[in-house]
Write a protein that holds these residues in place. Structure first.
Motif, PDB file in Angstrom:
ATOM      1  N   HIS A  51     -23.918  -3.658   9.185  1.00  0.00           N
ATOM      2  CA  HIS A  51     -23.465  -3.698   7.798  1.00  0.00           C
ATOM      3  C   HIS A  51     -22.914  -2.316   7.472  1.00  0.00           C
ATOM      4  O   HIS A  51     -23.638  -1.329   7.550  1.00  0.00           O
ATOM      5  N   TRP A  52     -21.622  -2.248   7.168  1.00  0.00           N
ATOM      6  CA  TRP A  52     -20.969  -0.990   6.836  1.00  0.00           C
ATOM      7  C   TRP A  52     -20.527  -1.000   5.383  1.00  0.00           C
ATOM      8  O   TRP A  52     -20.072  -2.020   4.867  1.00  0.00           O
ATOM      9  N   LYS A  53     -20.627   0.172   4.737  1.00  0.00           N
ATOM     10  CA  LYS A  53     -20.023   0.422   3.427  1.00  0.00           C
ATOM     11  C   LYS A  53     -19.006   1.533   3.643  1.00  0.00           C
ATOM     12  O   LYS A  53     -19.354   2.606   4.142  1.00  0.00           O
ATOM     13  N   ILE A  54     -17.761   1.260   3.282  1.00  0.00           N
ATOM     14  CA  ILE A  54     -16.674   2.224   3.462  1.00  0.00           C
ATOM     15  C   ILE A  54     -16.083   2.508   2.088  1.00  0.00           C
ATOM     16  O   ILE A  54     -15.623   1.591   1.401  1.00  0.00           O
ATOM     17  N   ILE A  55     -16.116   3.778   1.686  1.00  0.00           N
ATOM     18  CA  ILE A  55     -15.628   4.173   0.358  1.00  0.00           C
ATOM     19  C   ILE A  55     -14.498   5.176   0.542  1.00  0.00           C
ATOM     20  O   ILE A  55     -14.675   6.201   1.197  1.00  0.00           O
ATOM     21  N   ASP A  56     -13.325   4.871  -0.025  1.00  0.00           N
ATOM     22  CA  ASP A  56     -12.205   5.802   0.107  1.00  0.00           C
ATOM     23  C   ASP A  56     -12.240   6.839  -1.017  1.00  0.00           C
ATOM     24  O   ASP A  56     -13.139   6.819  -1.872  1.00  0.00           O
ATOM     25  N   ALA A  57     -11.281   7.737  -1.029  1.00  0.00           N
ATOM     26  CA  ALA A  57     -11.264   8.855  -1.980  1.00  0.00           C
ATOM     27  C   ALA A  57     -11.070   8.411  -3.426  1.00  0.00           C
ATOM     28  O   ALA A  57     -11.363   9.167  -4.343  1.00  0.00           O
ATOM     29  N   THR A  58     -10.609   7.187  -3.653  1.00  0.00           N
ATOM     30  CA  THR A  58     -10.450   6.680  -5.021  1.00  0.00           C
ATOM     31  C   THR A  58     -11.716   5.992  -5.519  1.00  0.00           C
ATOM     32  O   THR A  58     -11.778   5.564  -6.665  1.00  0.00           O
ATOM     33  N   GLY A  59     -12.707   5.829  -4.630  1.00  0.00           N
ATOM     34  CA  GLY A  59     -13.937   5.140  -4.999  1.00  0.00           C
ATOM     35  C   GLY A  59     -13.943   3.672  -4.624  1.00  0.00           C
ATOM     36  O   GLY A  59     -14.943   2.978  -4.828  1.00  0.00           O
ATOM     37  N   TYR A  60     -12.832   3.185  -4.077  1.00  0.00           N
ATOM     38  CA  TYR A  60     -12.774   1.780  -3.653  1.00  0.00           C
ATOM     39  C   TYR A  60     -13.729   1.573  -2.479  1.00  0.00           C
ATOM     40  O   TYR A  60     -13.692   2.316  -1.499  1.00  0.00           O
ATOM     41  N   GLN A  83     -24.093   3.548  23.517  1.00  0.00           N
ATOM     42  CA  GLN A  83     -23.015   4.305  22.895  1.00  0.00           C
ATOM     43  C   GLN A  83     -21.785   3.420  22.771  1.00  0.00           C
ATOM     44  O   GLN A  83     -21.464   2.662  23.682  1.00  0.00           O
ATOM     45  N   TYR A  84     -21.094   3.539  21.634  1.00  0.00           N
ATOM     46  CA  TYR A  84     -19.826   2.837  21.474  1.00  0.00           C
ATOM     47  C   TYR A  84     -18.912   3.644  20.561  1.00  0.00           C
ATOM     48  O   TYR A  84     -19.353   4.534  19.841  1.00  0.00           O
ATOM     49  N   THR A  85     -17.640   3.308  20.607  1.00  0.00           N
ATOM     50  CA  THR A  85     -16.633   3.940  19.754  1.00  0.00           C
ATOM     51  C   THR A  85     -15.898   2.854  18.997  1.00  0.00           C
ATOM     52  O   THR A  85     -15.586   1.799  19.557  1.00  0.00           O
ATOM     53  N   SER A  86     -15.642   3.113  17.728  1.00  0.00           N
ATOM     54  CA  SER A  86     -14.891   2.181  16.903  1.00  0.00           C
ATOM     55  C   SER A  86     -13.985   2.991  15.985  1.00  0.00           C
ATOM     56  O   SER A  86     -13.899   4.212  16.122  1.00  0.00           O
ATOM     57  N   GLY A  87     -13.311   2.316  15.050  1.00  0.00           N
ATOM     58  CA  GLY A  87     -12.384   3.021  14.187  1.00  0.00           C
ATOM     59  C   GLY A  87     -12.382   2.494  12.775  1.00  0.00           C
ATOM     60  O   GLY A  87     -12.921   1.427  12.485  1.00  0.00           O
ATOM     61  N   CYS A  88     -11.752   3.270  11.894  1.00  0.00           N
ATOM     62  CA  CYS A  88     -11.689   2.923  10.477  1.00  0.00           C
ATOM     63  C   CYS A  88     -10.367   3.397   9.878  1.00  0.00           C
ATOM     64  O   CYS A  88     -10.094   4.589   9.865  1.00  0.00           O
ATOM     65  N   GLY A  95     -12.806   9.841   2.997  1.00  0.00           N
ATOM     66  CA  GLY A  95     -13.692   8.754   2.600  1.00  0.00           C
ATOM     67  C   GLY A  95     -15.084   8.991   3.160  1.00  0.00           C
ATOM     68  O   GLY A  95     -15.359  10.021   3.785  1.00  0.00           O
ATOM     69  N   ILE A  96     -15.940   8.018   2.929  1.00  0.00           N
ATOM     70  CA  ILE A  96     -17.324   8.080   3.389  1.00  0.00           C
ATOM     71  C   ILE A  96     -17.708   6.721   3.955  1.00  0.00           C
ATOM     72  O   ILE A  96     -17.335   5.682   3.396  1.00  0.00           O
ATOM     73  N   MET A  97     -18.460   6.737   5.055  1.00  0.00           N
ATOM     74  CA  MET A  97     -19.007   5.507   5.626  1.00  0.00           C
ATOM     75  C   MET A  97     -20.527   5.638   5.715  1.00  0.00           C
ATOM     76  O   MET A  97     -21.052   6.721   5.962  1.00  0.00           O
ATOM     77  N   SER A  98     -21.215   4.529   5.535  1.00  0.00           N
ATOM     78  CA  SER A  98     -22.661   4.454   5.732  1.00  0.00           C
ATOM     79  C   SER A  98     -22.993   2.997   6.021  1.00  0.00           C
ATOM     80  O   SER A  98     -22.126   2.128   5.954  1.00  0.00           O
ATOM     81  N   GLY A  99     -24.259   2.747   6.334  1.00  0.00           N
ATOM     82  CA  GLY A  99     -24.626   1.363   6.577  1.00  0.00           C
ATOM     83  C   GLY A  99     -25.959   1.233   7.265  1.00  0.00           C
ATOM     84  O   GLY A  99     -26.808   2.128   7.204  1.00  0.00           O
ATOM     85  N   ASP A 100     -26.131   0.073   7.929  1.00  0.00           N
ATOM     86  CA  ASP A 100     -27.366  -0.165   8.661  1.00  0.00           C
ATOM     87  C   ASP A 100     -27.130  -1.181   9.770  1.00  0.00           C
ATOM     88  O   ASP A 100     -26.156  -1.938   9.755  1.00  0.00           O
ATOM     89  N   TYR A 101     -28.025  -1.139  10.742  1.00  0.00           N
ATOM     90  CA  TYR A 101     -28.062  -2.116  11.822  1.00  0.00           C
ATOM     91  C   TYR A 101     -29.310  -2.955  11.656  1.00  0.00           C
ATOM     92  O   TYR A 101     -30.364  -2.444  11.256  1.00  0.00           O
ATOM     93  N   GLN A 102     -29.207  -4.236  11.965  1.00  0.00           N
ATOM     94  CA  GLN A 102     -30.399  -5.070  12.008  1.00  0.00           C
ATOM     95  C   GLN A 102     -30.840  -5.166  13.464  1.00  0.00           C
ATOM     96  O   GLN A 102     -30.074  -5.593  14.323  1.00  0.00           O
ATOM     97  N   MET A 103     -32.060  -4.722  13.701  1.00  0.00           N
ATOM     98  CA  MET A 103     -32.638  -4.730  15.040  1.00  0.00           C
ATOM     99  C   MET A 103     -33.689  -5.836  15.137  1.00  0.00           C
ATOM    100  O   MET A 103     -34.249  -6.258  14.126  1.00  0.00           O
TER     101      MET A 103
END
Length: 130
Positions: A51-60, A83-88, A95-103
């Protein structure tokens, strides 16, 4: 680098700007980020969902939910690291990203692991504090 530990699962994120993929003149900015998920505990876990939350510089803000990561639901044994690599992509230069993983443990217990909040900043960008 950004790091958090939840229930003996350590998540480390390192974002980096991809200038060759970005088009600032068209308000298209792209970052990649490398994630290390290390099992510091004694129980084997499986990463079931993200689950990711991605917030850009406008607050969207946009939220992304899905099974596993990069098409996998990795099993992480005690002492091991996945380890993995992804993109945004963003329409703003920061912007800012945060979130969580369900284990899930082998016994079927599910719990959430925090993904530390991390900033996406275009290099040499003048920062404005709000």
């Amino acid at each position: 680098m950004y790091r958090s530990v939840t229930r003996d699962i350590q998540v480390t994120v390192e974002p980096y700007y991809l200038s060759e993929e970005s088009r600032p003149e068209e308000d298209q900015y792209f970052w990649a980020y490398r994630v290390d998920i290390e099992n510091l505990g004694t129980k084997t876990v499986c990463l079931r969902a993200r689950h990711w939350k991605i917030i850009d510089a406008t607050g969207y803000m946009q939220e992304i939910r899905g099974a596993g990561v990069v098409g996998e639901e990795p099993v992480i044994e005690p002492g091991e690291c996945f380890q993995y690599t992804s993109g945004c992509p963003l329409g703003t230069p920061s912007g800012i990203m945060s979130g969580d993983y369900q284990m899930e443990t082998l016994s079927g217990e599910r719990f959430e692991v925090e993904i530390p909040a991390f900033s996406l900043d275009m290099p040499d960008q003048q920062r404005t504090l709000n």
